[in-house]
Scaffold this motif. Sequence first.
Motif, short mmCIF file in Angstrom:
data_model
loop_
_atom_site.label_atom_id
_atom_site.label_comp_id
_atom_site.label_asym_id
_atom_site.label_seq_id
_atom_site.Cartn_x
_atom_site.Cartn_y
_atom_site.Cartn_z
N GLY A 114 -16.01 1.67 24.75
CA GLY A 114 -15.37 1.60 23.45
C GLY A 114 -16.34 1.37 22.30
N THR A 160 -11.72 -4.05 23.43
CA THR A 160 -11.31 -4.49 24.77
C THR A 160 -11.73 -3.51 25.86
N ALA A 161 -12.13 -2.31 25.47
CA ALA A 161 -12.54 -1.30 26.46
C ALA A 161 -13.97 -1.50 26.94
N THR A 211 -1.97 2.10 26.62
CA THR A 211 -3.01 2.02 25.60
C THR A 211 -3.25 3.39 24.97
N ALA A 212 -3.20 4.43 25.78
CA ALA A 212 -3.35 5.79 25.26
C ALA A 212 -2.24 6.10 24.26
N ILE A 234 -8.53 -1.87 20.39
CA ILE A 234 -8.52 -1.18 21.69
C ILE A 234 -9.95 -0.92 22.14
N ALA A 235 -10.79 -0.45 21.22
CA ALA A 235 -12.19 -0.16 21.57
C ALA A 235 -12.93 -1.42 21.98
N LEU A 265 -11.98 8.35 24.48
CA LEU A 265 -11.61 7.01 24.96
C LEU A 265 -10.22 7.03 25.59
N ARG A 266 -9.34 7.80 25.00
CA ARG A 266 -7.96 7.91 25.47
C ARG A 266 -7.88 8.30 26.95
N ASN A 315 -9.79 7.33 29.25
CA ASN A 315 -10.30 6.26 30.10
C ASN A 315 -9.52 4.96 29.99
N VAL A 316 -8.33 5.02 29.40
CA VAL A 316 -7.53 3.80 29.27
C VAL A 316 -6.17 4.02 29.91
N SER A 317 -5.41 2.96 30.01
CA SER A 317 -4.08 3.05 30.63
C SER A 317 -3.15 3.91 29.77
#
Length: 119
Positions: free
Chosen positions: A103, A98-99, A62-63, A95-96, A54-55, A57-59
Amino acid sequence: MSGDSYYFGKTVNMHGGTRNTGMVNHGSEPAAAQPADPALAEAVRELTALLRELRQNVSPLTAQSIDDSLPAISADPGAGRPEERHRALMAVAGIAATAGAIGQPVLDAVRAVLELLAV
């Protein structure tokens, strides 16, 4: 109250004498740490693997939040405080959530870890 004595843990009192060696312990030793539950260990491994995916694929901000949460997410009962682990799990669940669709596996893995922790 000047004569009151309070002792916690092991206490040794010596009054005179020579060659005083040794100490007699009357009581039990602290309980040994319990090993991690294998099911919990597997669930945490799966969750951390999903978080690493997931890390990607996020900003970056967020990572960084995911990176900050990872150390507290552990199956080891002696690693950190339970409230830190719970806070970290809730953070990555947020975080998940909102992904979106990417997520969802992380959200499911967090739920599985929480169930195993009986939180």
